[in-house]
Design a protein around this motif. Sequence first.
Motif, PDB file in Angstrom:
ATOM      1  N   PHE A  88       0.838  -1.203   0.000  1.00  0.00           N
ATOM      2  CA  PHE A  88       0.000   0.000   0.000  1.00  0.00           C
ATOM      3  C   PHE A  88       0.872   1.252   0.000  1.00  0.00           C
ATOM      4  O   PHE A  88       0.639   2.179  -0.763  1.00  0.00           O
ATOM      5  CB  PHE A  88      -0.932  -0.016   1.214  1.00  0.00           C
ATOM      6  CG  PHE A  88      -1.812   1.198   1.337  1.00  0.00           C
ATOM      7  CD1 PHE A  88      -2.956   1.315   0.559  1.00  0.00           C
ATOM      8  CD2 PHE A  88      -1.510   2.226   2.211  1.00  0.00           C
ATOM      9  CE1 PHE A  88      -3.780   2.424   0.668  1.00  0.00           C
ATOM     10  CE2 PHE A  88      -2.315   3.339   2.321  1.00  0.00           C
ATOM     11  CZ  PHE A  88      -3.463   3.436   1.553  1.00  0.00           C
ATOM     12  N   ARG A  89       1.898   1.271   0.853  1.00  0.00           N
ATOM     13  CA  ARG A  89       2.801   2.427   0.921  1.00  0.00           C
ATOM     14  C   ARG A  89       3.548   2.630  -0.390  1.00  0.00           C
ATOM     15  O   ARG A  89       3.702   3.763  -0.847  1.00  0.00           O
ATOM     16  CB  ARG A  89       3.795   2.252   2.065  1.00  0.00           C
ATOM     17  CG  ARG A  89       3.178   2.441   3.407  1.00  0.00           C
ATOM     18  CD  ARG A  89       4.194   2.326   4.523  1.00  0.00           C
ATOM     19  NE  ARG A  89       3.515   2.501   5.797  1.00  0.00           N
ATOM     20  CZ  ARG A  89       3.845   1.890   6.908  1.00  0.00           C
ATOM     21  NH1 ARG A  89       4.874   1.071   6.933  1.00  0.00           N
ATOM     22  NH2 ARG A  89       3.162   2.102   8.012  1.00  0.00           N
ATOM     23  N   SER A  90       3.995   1.553  -1.002  1.00  0.00           N
ATOM     24  CA  SER A  90       4.733   1.705  -2.257  1.00  0.00           C
ATOM     25  C   SER A  90       3.832   2.176  -3.393  1.00  0.00           C
ATOM     26  O   SER A  90       4.234   3.017  -4.200  1.00  0.00           O
ATOM     27  CB  SER A  90       5.456   0.413  -2.626  1.00  0.00           C
ATOM     28  OG  SER A  90       4.553  -0.606  -2.928  1.00  0.00           O
ATOM     29  N   VAL A  91       2.614   1.670  -3.446  1.00  0.00           N
ATOM     30  CA  VAL A  91       1.678   2.132  -4.479  1.00  0.00           C
ATOM     31  C   VAL A  91       1.307   3.596  -4.246  1.00  0.00           C
ATOM     32  O   VAL A  91       1.250   4.394  -5.187  1.00  0.00           O
ATOM     33  CB  VAL A  91       0.415   1.235  -4.526  1.00  0.00           C
ATOM     34  CG1 VAL A  91      -0.676   1.851  -5.385  1.00  0.00           C
ATOM     35  CG2 VAL A  91       0.775  -0.144  -5.028  1.00  0.00           C
ATOM     36  N   LEU A  92       1.084   3.959  -2.997  1.00  0.00           N
ATOM     37  CA  LEU A  92       0.770   5.354  -2.680  1.00  0.00           C
ATOM     38  C   LEU A  92       1.934   6.277  -3.042  1.00  0.00           C
ATOM     39  O   LEU A  92       1.724   7.352  -3.609  1.00  0.00           O
ATOM     40  CB  LEU A  92       0.410   5.495  -1.198  1.00  0.00           C
ATOM     41  CG  LEU A  92       0.067   6.904  -0.732  1.00  0.00           C
ATOM     42  CD1 LEU A  92      -1.106   7.474  -1.519  1.00  0.00           C
ATOM     43  CD2 LEU A  92      -0.237   6.899   0.760  1.00  0.00           C
ATOM     44  N   ALA A  93       3.159   5.861  -2.735  1.00  0.00           N
ATOM     45  CA  ALA A  93       4.331   6.663  -3.092  1.00  0.00           C
ATOM     46  C   ALA A  93       4.443   6.814  -4.608  1.00  0.00           C
ATOM     47  O   ALA A  93       4.727   7.903  -5.123  1.00  0.00           O
ATOM     48  CB  ALA A  93       5.598   6.036  -2.519  1.00  0.00           C
ATOM     49  N   TRP A  94       4.206   5.719  -5.340  1.00  0.00           N
ATOM     50  CA  TRP A  94       4.233   5.777  -6.801  1.00  0.00           C
ATOM     51  C   TRP A  94       3.173   6.729  -7.327  1.00  0.00           C
ATOM     52  O   TRP A  94       3.429   7.551  -8.192  1.00  0.00           O
ATOM     53  CB  TRP A  94       4.021   4.368  -7.364  1.00  0.00           C
ATOM     54  CG  TRP A  94       3.889   4.341  -8.855  1.00  0.00           C
ATOM     55  CD1 TRP A  94       4.890   4.281  -9.760  1.00  0.00           C
ATOM     56  CD2 TRP A  94       2.668   4.396  -9.604  1.00  0.00           C
ATOM     57  NE1 TRP A  94       4.380   4.293 -11.037  1.00  0.00           N
ATOM     58  CE2 TRP A  94       3.017   4.361 -10.964  1.00  0.00           C
ATOM     59  CE3 TRP A  94       1.327   4.469  -9.258  1.00  0.00           C
ATOM     60  CZ2 TRP A  94       2.071   4.400 -11.974  1.00  0.00           C
ATOM     61  CZ3 TRP A  94       0.378   4.505 -10.265  1.00  0.00           C
ATOM     62  CH2 TRP A  94       0.753   4.466 -11.607  1.00  0.00           C
ATOM     63  N   TRP A  95       1.964   6.607  -6.777  1.00  0.00           N
ATOM     64  CA  TRP A  95       0.829   7.435  -7.199  1.00  0.00           C
ATOM     65  C   TRP A  95       1.120   8.912  -6.939  1.00  0.00           C
ATOM     66  O   TRP A  95       0.907   9.761  -7.808  1.00  0.00           O
ATOM     67  CB  TRP A  95      -0.412   6.962  -6.449  1.00  0.00           C
ATOM     68  CG  TRP A  95      -1.701   7.627  -6.776  1.00  0.00           C
ATOM     69  CD1 TRP A  95      -2.379   7.591  -7.958  1.00  0.00           C
ATOM     70  CD2 TRP A  95      -2.490   8.425  -5.893  1.00  0.00           C
ATOM     71  NE1 TRP A  95      -3.542   8.299  -7.853  1.00  0.00           N
ATOM     72  CE2 TRP A  95      -3.637   8.825  -6.601  1.00  0.00           C
ATOM     73  CE3 TRP A  95      -2.347   8.824  -4.571  1.00  0.00           C
ATOM     74  CZ2 TRP A  95      -4.621   9.613  -6.040  1.00  0.00           C
ATOM     75  CZ3 TRP A  95      -3.336   9.608  -4.006  1.00  0.00           C
ATOM     76  CH2 TRP A  95      -4.450   9.996  -4.734  1.00  0.00           C
ATOM     77  N   ALA A  96       1.620   9.224  -5.757  1.00  0.00           N
ATOM     78  CA  ALA A  96       1.906  10.612  -5.389  1.00  0.00           C
ATOM     79  C   ALA A  96       3.061  11.181  -6.206  1.00  0.00           C
ATOM     80  O   ALA A  96       3.082  12.380  -6.516  1.00  0.00           O
ATOM     81  CB  ALA A  96       2.214  10.706  -3.900  1.00  0.00           C
TER      82      ALA A  96
END
Length: 123
Positions: A88-96
């Motif tokens: 979740f954190r890695s996808v959120l970082a990618w998205w942001a």
Amino acid sequence: MTLIVSAFGTFVALLGGVGVVAPGRLIAFVQRWQSRTGLYVIGLMRIGLGVAVFLAAPDSRAPLILRVLGVAATIVGVATPMFGVERFRSVLAWWAARGAFFVRAWAVVAVVIGLLLVYAVNP
């Protein structure tokens, strides 16, 4: 069920509106859910939305679309806790990291889906 779906739709549309106007605030809101408990809460909310949308579908303006959205939301809700906090954190970082335009584009999708839910279940 109509009231529940309308409330969820309004919430999704408003949250998407925040993302269109202030993408950083949307990212900050989503970051608050970066925990195991957060993922379980998100999963339960998605399951609740999916079931409510599915049950509201027969009396709606778009029964087939709402049935599909209801089933999809329920499946995603069940899978959410299995996603894991680190992913979740890695996808959120990618998205942001994609920038404000990318976040705004997804926020517009949320506004459209939220308004579709409200429109479909209200006469």
